[in-house]
Write an enzyme that holds these catalytic residues in place. Structure first.
Site, PDB file in Angstrom:
ATOM      1  N   ASP A   1     110.208  83.734  28.906  1.00 40.42           N
ATOM      2  CA  ASP A   1     109.640  84.169  30.172  1.00 40.42           C
ATOM      3  C   ASP A   1     109.023  85.691  30.029  1.00 40.42           C
ATOM      4  O   ASP A   1     107.968  86.116  30.092  1.00 40.42           O
ATOM      5  CB  ASP A   1     110.256  83.948  31.419  1.00 40.42           C
ATOM      6  CG  ASP A   1     110.419  82.621  32.024  1.00 40.42           C
ATOM      7  OD1 ASP A   1     109.770  81.840  31.228  1.00 40.42           O
ATOM      8  OD2 ASP A   1     110.821  82.394  32.905  1.00 40.42           O
TER       9      ASP A   1
ATOM     10  N   LYS B   1      94.732  72.312  60.045  1.00 40.59           N
ATOM     11  CA  LYS B   1      94.474  71.580  58.795  1.00 40.59           C
ATOM     12  C   LYS B   1      95.140  72.560  57.379  1.00 40.59           C
ATOM     13  O   LYS B   1      94.569  73.560  57.397  1.00 40.59           O
ATOM     14  CB  LYS B   1      93.101  71.332  58.726  1.00 40.59           C
ATOM     15  CG  LYS B   1      92.982  70.545  57.455  1.00 40.59           C
ATOM     16  CD  LYS B   1      91.629  70.153  57.332  1.00 40.59           C
ATOM     17  CE  LYS B   1      91.178  68.991  56.243  1.00 40.59           C
ATOM     18  NZ  LYS B   1      91.467  69.498  54.782  1.00 40.59           N
TER      19      LYS B   1
ATOM     20  N   GLU C   1     101.719  67.102  54.512  1.00 34.45           N
ATOM     21  CA  GLU C   1     101.015  68.306  53.702  1.00 34.45           C
ATOM     22  C   GLU C   1     102.105  69.240  53.088  1.00 34.45           C
ATOM     23  O   GLU C   1     102.850  69.820  53.828  1.00 34.45           O
ATOM     24  CB  GLU C   1      99.929  69.262  54.510  1.00 34.45           C
ATOM     25  CG  GLU C   1      98.946  69.629  53.613  1.00 34.45           C
ATOM     26  CD  GLU C   1      97.760  68.934  53.007  1.00 34.45           C
ATOM     27  OE1 GLU C   1      98.084  67.512  53.344  1.00 34.45           O
ATOM     28  OE2 GLU C   1      96.942  69.328  52.417  1.00 34.45           O
TER      29      GLU C   1
ATOM     30  N   LYS D   1      86.014  72.826  60.645  1.00 33.67           N
ATOM     31  CA  LYS D   1      86.557  74.017  59.832  1.00 33.67           C
ATOM     32  C   LYS D   1      86.223  75.430  60.344  1.00 33.67           C
ATOM     33  O   LYS D   1      85.406  75.559  61.367  1.00 33.67           O
ATOM     34  CB  LYS D   1      85.546  73.796  58.416  1.00 33.67           C
ATOM     35  CG  LYS D   1      85.697  72.587  57.618  1.00 33.67           C
ATOM     36  CD  LYS D   1      87.066  72.734  56.985  1.00 33.67           C
ATOM     37  CE  LYS D   1      87.293  71.707  56.083  1.00 33.67           C
ATOM     38  NZ  LYS D   1      87.106  71.803  54.664  1.00 33.67           N
TER      39      LYS D   1
ATOM     40  N   GLU E   1     108.761  87.603  27.322  1.00 37.43           N
ATOM     41  CA  GLU E   1     107.709  87.577  26.288  1.00 37.43           C
ATOM     42  C   GLU E   1     106.222  87.241  26.961  1.00 37.43           C
ATOM     43  O   GLU E   1     105.329  87.742  26.626  1.00 37.43           O
ATOM     44  CB  GLU E   1     107.996  86.670  25.160  1.00 37.43           C
ATOM     45  CG  GLU E   1     108.905  87.205  24.145  1.00 37.43           C
ATOM     46  CD  GLU E   1     109.527  86.109  23.063  1.00 37.43           C
ATOM     47  OE1 GLU E   1     109.270  86.426  21.968  1.00 37.43           O
ATOM     48  OE2 GLU E   1     109.899  85.237  23.220  1.00 37.43           O
TER      49      GLU E   1
HETATM   50  S1  IVH Z   1      95.093  63.686  59.442  1.00 37.31           S
HETATM   51  C1  IVH Z   1      92.415  61.232  56.663  1.00 37.31           C
HETATM   52  N1  IVH Z   1      96.234  66.132  59.869  1.00 37.31           N
HETATM   53  O1  IVH Z   1      93.651  67.182  55.086  1.00 37.31           O
HETATM   54  C2  IVH Z   1      93.700  60.865  57.240  1.00 37.31           C
HETATM   55  N2  IVH Z   1      95.197  65.690  57.714  1.00 37.31           N
HETATM   56  O2  IVH Z   1      90.677  65.986  54.374  1.00 37.31           O
HETATM   57  C3  IVH Z   1      94.089  61.548  58.436  1.00 37.31           C
HETATM   58  N3  IVH Z   1      95.341  67.439  56.140  1.00 37.31           N
HETATM   59  O3  IVH Z   1      94.181  64.349  53.177  1.00 37.31           O
HETATM   60  C4  IVH Z   1      94.281  63.027  58.116  1.00 37.31           C
HETATM   61  N4  IVH Z   1      96.531  68.968  57.586  1.00 37.31           N
HETATM   62  O4  IVH Z   1      96.251  66.040  53.254  1.00 37.31           O
HETATM   63  C5  IVH Z   1      95.357  65.403  58.752  1.00 37.31           C
HETATM   64  N5  IVH Z   1      97.151  67.864  60.495  1.00 37.31           N
HETATM   65  C6  IVH Z   1      96.615  67.370  59.564  1.00 37.31           C
HETATM   66  C7  IVH Z   1      96.198  67.815  58.234  1.00 37.31           C
HETATM   67  C8  IVH Z   1      95.741  66.918  57.316  1.00 37.31           C
HETATM   68  C9  IVH Z   1      95.975  68.639  56.444  1.00 37.31           C
HETATM   69  C10 IVH Z   1      94.857  67.161  54.888  1.00 37.31           C
HETATM   70  C11 IVH Z   1      95.581  65.999  54.384  1.00 37.31           C
HETATM   71  C12 IVH Z   1      94.426  64.978  54.263  1.00 37.31           C
HETATM   72  C13 IVH Z   1      93.151  66.135  54.182  1.00 37.31           C
HETATM   73  C14 IVH Z   1      91.950  65.325  54.701  1.00 37.31           C
END
Ligand code: IVH
Length: 677
Positions: free
Chosen positions: A35, A119, A177, A309, A37
């Site tokens: 590590d 998210k 997640e 988003k 190096e």
């Molecule tokens: S609900 C699609 N809740 O976002 C099935 N997803 O773009 C319902 N993610 O694959 C997903 N936080 O990996 C959900 N509070 C949350 C989330 C979440 C992160 C990720 C998850 C999913 C991706 C979908």
């Protein structure tokens, strides 16, 4: 001058060296150096980069991330698919989402209770508990099949290995997640570009001991299969699993109006940077699980959830040039080459200008100072010009009328609006080298044949070297030639061979999608595949005596219209397309398409609807019919088995036609009875 050359060459050598050591460390788990190096090599390389700023135009040491993982985990099929989410970018999109839901559920009111969660920008995983014991842990993979990363997941301290509660369901699948906190990331930021990559790289370590060195964390947000089902709302589900010692996100809450959605959004966006984990928006879910079930899924995402988003990151830069790109359908897209600028942590040097009309409307010119934005995975786009900074003598951009291949391009009249399309197209199909290359990229993409290791760059490389010209060449690669190319070695060639061998086995819908007929996306490909059933029947499409019959059949399918059938017709009237399709079919092992769930009270029945139902939209009725094995047609013919007649304004002509053809007629009250039984 020669000193500059030496320095550039040294920098390139450094990049190569670090990539190699990364690969040894992350992929092969077999570092050649210590590590310390490694750190020294990296420090010297970074110093060189700092001292000679012109090296910036090449790749940067800091941007090399842990190499792409090898295929080393066991693949396991998910109990139920792991879907993605559709996106909303503003409150209007959220309003549309609510409108769609209430239409689908045939509700009078627009608003129903939603549950809102951050998210998390990490890596998704699914955990399976049998009688309370964690027995399986999978990565998302392609959504249908994941990888067995159980041992690595078990290194997460806060993740329950056992749920010691009496009322735990026999089978419980928890979706979560995995992430690395921003603080912990700082300690390893020399190895990865961002926390998300770090979490991904760590989770896919071959040796769980290596994984355990890095503190992974997680938030549980959902469920897959649960039996017996115990929860009624998303809120209740999260509350319960919190009691069972799972970590859930504390910023989650229910919302009851658009105003609350906006308030919550603004609030979380404000505190976003103070959180110790990355989030890229908020997920809104219909709180009531029964309603979620009624809403169901489209092919890729649930209808009951959406990711709202955060606003896109913006930056100001200058347009150096405007070039055109040719897409796989021949669409000509103008792209602005801009002075490299960082937008939300990513260096952007290309931004889309959409089409000719857009350039015209905004009067975008080479040399202009422009604002660009990058939202999520979407291609960065030019949003406005700062006219006050326009250089003297700049000229209006005149859009080329020719494709890069030299052929004239055309604008079509849109069938729906009857207006001239904004998009120019090259109509030469495979005869245009640029289109052909894009078609190849589509063919190997994740949604089509899903060939790992044949990414866009490799297709470009193989195309330029004439190793691949059309899709079937992929199955006859000259590996001797590839072995001598830079960047290819025994292991990567072996991986490629395996990935190609694996991709030979596909279902009919994937074949139809992968040949790239315009207007035939994944959803339509499934409808068409279920119409044909087998590849042998599909192949009749190029039998001139049968094709008209086939087109008539296709147009009867619900979801397939004139635009799609015309596009299929025009695709198969081209000899090159015919040859390419035949060659592909020859190389592949194509399994029959089996519809989503396939079996039920309407198995093998062809159904049509007329009139509206009291508490059920047409879309929901269609979904129920399909989930129970039925096929929904769009017009009456001898082939039809059932005509379901809703009480509200059914078409009399259709009922008369059905009677004449002896088709069984089911009235609304009987339809509801059938469903309840
Ligand atoms: S609900 C699609 N809740 O976002 C099935 N997803 O773009 C319902 N993610 O694959 C997903 N936080 O990996 C959900 N509070 C949350 C989330 C979440 C992160 C990720 C998850 C999913 C991706 C979908």
């Amino acid at each position: 001058m020669s000193e500059k050359k030496d320095i550039i060459s040294k920098h390139k050598k450094n990049l190569k060296l670090i990539k190699r050591h990364n690969q040894n460390y992350y992929n092969y788990d077999n570092p050649e150096i210590s590590d310390a190096e490694y750190d020294l090599i990296k420090k010297n390389a970074l110093d060189l980069e700092k001292n000679f700023p012109y090296l910036k135009q090449y790749n940067s040491i800091n941007k090399i991330i842990g190499s792409k993982p090898l295929n080393k985990f066991k693949k396991i099929k998910h109990l139920s698919p792991m879907l993605s989410l559709s996106n909303a970018f503003n409150l209007g999109d959220m309003e549309d989402f609510l409108k769609k839901i209430s239409n689908f559920l045939s509700l009078k009111k627009r608003m129903l209770q939603l549950f809102c969660e951050p998210k998390i920008d990490g890596i998704s995983a699914t955990l399976i508990y049998e009688n309370g014991i964690l027995t399986r842990g999978l990565s998302r993979g392609d959504g249908k099949t994941g990888e067995d990363i159980l041992e690595n997941l078990k290194t997460i301290k806060s993740l329950p290995k056992k749920i010691d509660i009496k009322d735990v369901p026999k089978l419980l699948e928890i979706r979560c997640e995995i992430f690395i906190s921003k603080k912990d990331f700082l300690k390893i930021s020399n190895k990865f570009a961002n926390p998300r990559n770090a979490a991904g790289g760590t989770l896919r370590q071959k040796d769980p001991k290596e994984t355990s060195k890095i503190p992974l964390k997680y938030f549980a947000y959902g469920f897959g299969k649960v039996s017996p089902m115990k929860f009624k709302t998303q809120h209740e589900f999260l509350k319960k699993i919190k009691q069972w010692n799972f970590t859930t996100n504390p910023l989650s809450s229910s919302v009851d109006s658009l105003e609350e959605i906006e308030k919550k959004h603004n609030y979380i966006e404000q505190i976003r940077s103070s959180l110790d984990y990355d989030i890229d928006g908020l997920v809104y879910k219909v709180n009531d699980l029964l309603l979620q079930k009624r809403l169901g899924n489209t092919s890729n995402s649930p209808r009951w959830a959406i990711a709202y988003k955060f606003s896109a990151e913006k930056a100001v830069t200058k347009i150096k040039d405007i070039v055109i790109q040719v897409g796989r359908t021949g669409a000509i897209t103008p792209v602005a080459k801009v002075e490299p600028v960082t937008v939300g942590g990513v260096v952007v040097s290309n931004a889309t200008l959409h089409n000719e009309d857009e350039i015209e409307r905004k009067d975008i010119r080479v040399g202009d100072t422009v604002k660009i934005q990058r939202a999520g995975d979407v291609i960065p786009q030019v949003i406005e010009v700062d006219i006050s900074k326009r250089i003297e003598n700049s000229k209006r951009y005149s859009f080329p009328t020719k494709c890069l291949c030299g052929a004239e391009t055309k604008k079509e009249i849109s069938k729906s609006t009857k207006k001239l399309d904004a998009v120019r197209r090259c109509v030469r199909g495979y005869d245009c080298n640029y289109i052909a290359k894009e078609k190849l990229k589509h063919f190997v993409s994740k949604e089509a044949l899903n060939i790992d290791g044949l990414g866009k760059k490799v297709i470009d490389q193989f195309w330029d070297l004439k190793i691949i010209k059309e899709p079937s060449d992929i199955f006859k690669l000259d590996y001797k030639k590839i072995e001598n190319l830079e960047g290819w070695g025994k292991i990567s060639i072996n991986n490629l061979k395996n990935a190609i061998a694996k991709s030979r086995k596909i279902t009919l819908d994937k074949l139809i999608y992968s040949i790239g007929i315009r207007h035939i996306g994944q959803e339509n490909a499934k409808i068409i595949a279920s119409f044909f059933g087998t590849v042998e029947k599909f192949a009749k499409i190029y039998d001139t005596s049968k094709k008209n019959n086939i087109y008539e059949g296709l147009i009867e399918l619900d979801g397939i219209g004139e635009t799609q059938v015309k596009s299929i017709e025009s695709f198969f009237s081209n000899n090159m397309n015919l040859k390419i399709t035949k060659d592909i079919i020859h190389e592949l092992e194509i399994n029959n398409y089996v519809g989503q769930s396939g079996k039920g009270i309407f198995s093998n029945k062809k159904i049509m609807f007329t009139g509206g139902f009291k508490n059920m939209s047409r879309s929901e009725a269609k979904m129920i019919a399909e989930n129970n094995g039925g096929k929904v047609l769009g017009s009456i013919s001898k082939k039809l088995d059932l005509l379901i007649v809703g009480d509200s304004k059914p078409t009399k002509k259709k009922i008369d036609q059905a009677k004449q053809l002896n088709i069984k007629i089911i009235l609304e009250k009987d339809w509801h009875k059938m469903l309840n039984s």
